[in-house]
Design an enzyme around this catalytic site. Structure first.
Site, PDB file in Angstrom:
ATOM      1  N   GLU A   1       4.060  -5.532  25.554  1.00  0.00           N
ATOM      2  CA  GLU A   1       3.586  -5.248  24.186  1.00  0.00           C
ATOM      3  C   GLU A   1       2.799  -6.478  23.685  1.00  0.00           C
ATOM      4  O   GLU A   1       3.172  -7.615  23.986  1.00  0.00           O
ATOM      5  CB  GLU A   1       4.841  -5.040  23.326  1.00  0.00           C
ATOM      6  CG  GLU A   1       4.625  -4.832  21.853  1.00  0.00           C
ATOM      7  CD  GLU A   1       5.978  -4.737  21.104  1.00  0.00           C
ATOM      8  OE1 GLU A   1       7.036  -5.077  21.692  1.00  0.00           O
ATOM      9  OE2 GLU A   1       5.963  -4.342  19.935  1.00  0.00           O
TER      10      GLU A   1
ATOM     11  N   CYS B   1       8.151  -0.762  23.188  1.00  0.00           N
ATOM     12  CA  CYS B   1       9.374  -1.531  22.916  1.00  0.00           C
ATOM     13  C   CYS B   1      10.457  -0.782  22.155  1.00  0.00           C
ATOM     14  O   CYS B   1      11.138   0.060  22.711  1.00  0.00           O
ATOM     15  CB  CYS B   1       9.002  -2.841  22.218  1.00  0.00           C
ATOM     16  SG  CYS B   1      10.299  -4.086  22.474  1.00  0.00           S
TER      17      CYS B   1
ATOM     18  N   LYS C   1       2.559   2.672  18.044  1.00  0.00           N
ATOM     19  CA  LYS C   1       4.031   2.579  18.002  1.00  0.00           C
ATOM     20  C   LYS C   1       4.579   3.257  16.748  1.00  0.00           C
ATOM     21  O   LYS C   1       4.134   2.951  15.625  1.00  0.00           O
ATOM     22  CB  LYS C   1       4.424   1.104  18.025  1.00  0.00           C
ATOM     23  CG  LYS C   1       5.921   0.820  18.088  1.00  0.00           C
ATOM     24  CD  LYS C   1       6.151  -0.698  18.157  1.00  0.00           C
ATOM     25  CE  LYS C   1       7.580  -1.093  18.392  1.00  0.00           C
ATOM     26  NZ  LYS C   1       7.743  -2.564  18.491  1.00  0.00           N
TER      27      LYS C   1
HETATM   28  C1  ACM Z   1      10.222  -4.879  19.552  1.00  0.00           C
HETATM   29  O1  ACM Z   1      10.059  -3.700  19.296  1.00  0.00           O
HETATM   30  N1  ACM Z   1       9.225  -5.657  19.891  1.00  0.00           N
HETATM   31  C2  ACM Z   1      11.562  -5.475  19.517  1.00  0.00           C
END
Ligand code: ACM
Length: 269
Positions: free
Chosen positions: A38, A142, A109
């Protein structure tokens, strides 16, 4: 097919250096699907919106995507990675998949972690499948790991491999992704980062231990907590089509969907 991860230690704010360093670690790799962490090009710990504005790029018109696309096409690589995206003056923590044919897909995301909520907008588009050379790929970022709905939806839509760029902070992400693979019978590739970012009075450490998990939960490859690492394995993605847990249990057909209705409502307390 060959799938792998590139675990990295990005330097905050050094986009060109981070991209060049990742490409140099990939210099001997061809004809493979590789996942990077990420926000691998910018680093993670933005102190404020101004810093994010400085570093975010439009998906197709910045430095990062064109640089990676050139290499993906030259070397037959499908590259998935996280980057800060700006679109219509909004900022997203996105993952991008560039295929060897030069197609670019992206996912914004949806489940933002902690201070990400101060600067990023959550994505609102439906979870999608990307067909690449006859294989169906799904993407998440993530912290999506703690919402099993994401992987489930991708798997129900036919994903065979889940691409998971990450900057894991909480200690459970790797174990949870092993479960996500088992409960959906899919491959998952978690590409995490390492190192500590100290920015002003903020500090965060990232846990490494990137991994590739098969549909039965076997860890096919994993990395340590301290070093950059490239691991590639050969798999048959069709293994993810077998949803039979026992001779009498089909993981998807055995679901009791009429009992799951409360899953899609708001919490009732
Ligand atoms: C995250 O979502 N980078 C912990």
């Amino acid at each position: 097919m060959k799938i792998g991860f590139l675990q990295l230690r990005p330097k905050f704010g050094e986009v060109k250096e981070n991209v060049r360093s990742a490409l140099s670690l990939l210099k001997n790799v061809s004809d493979a699907t590789i996942v990077l962490p990420e926000l691998f090009n910018t680093g993670y710990l933005f102190r404020n919106l101004e810093e994010l504005k400085e570093l975010a790029e439009p998906i197709n018109r910045g430095y990062t995507v064109p640089a990676l696309k050139k290499v993906a096409k030259q070397r037959g690589l499908n590259l998935a990675f996280g980057m800060a995206e700006v679109k219509n003056r909004k900022y997203y923590n996105s993952s991008v998949l560039i295929t060897a044919k030069g197609k670019v897909y992206s996912y914004q995301k949806t489940h933002l972690f902690d201070r990400e909520k101060l600067f990023f907008q959550p994505g609102t588009k439906a979870y999608q499948i990307y067909p690449v050379d006859g294989t169906k790929l799904g993407m998440m970022v993530c912290f999506d790991w703690i919402f099993p709905e994401v992987t489930r939806i991708l798997a129900l839509k036919g994903a065979q491999i889940i691409l998971h760029p990450a900057n894991l902070i909480l200690p459970w992400g790797q174990d949870a992704m092993r479960t996500r693979s088992i409960e959906n019978r899919v491959f998952s590739i978690t590409a995490n980062r390492i190192g500590t970012e100290k920015r002003g009075n903020l500090s965060l450490s990232f846990s490494g231990r990137s991994q590739i998990v098969d549909p039965k939960g076997n860890i096919l490859a994993s990395a340590g907590e301290r070093s950059e690492s490239l691991k590639i394995v050969e798999i048959d993605a069709r293994e993810a089509q077998d949803k039979m847990v026992t001779a009498n249990n089909d993981l998807f057909k055995d679901r009791k969907v009429s009992l799951y209705k409360s899953l899609v409502g708001r919490n009732t307390g």
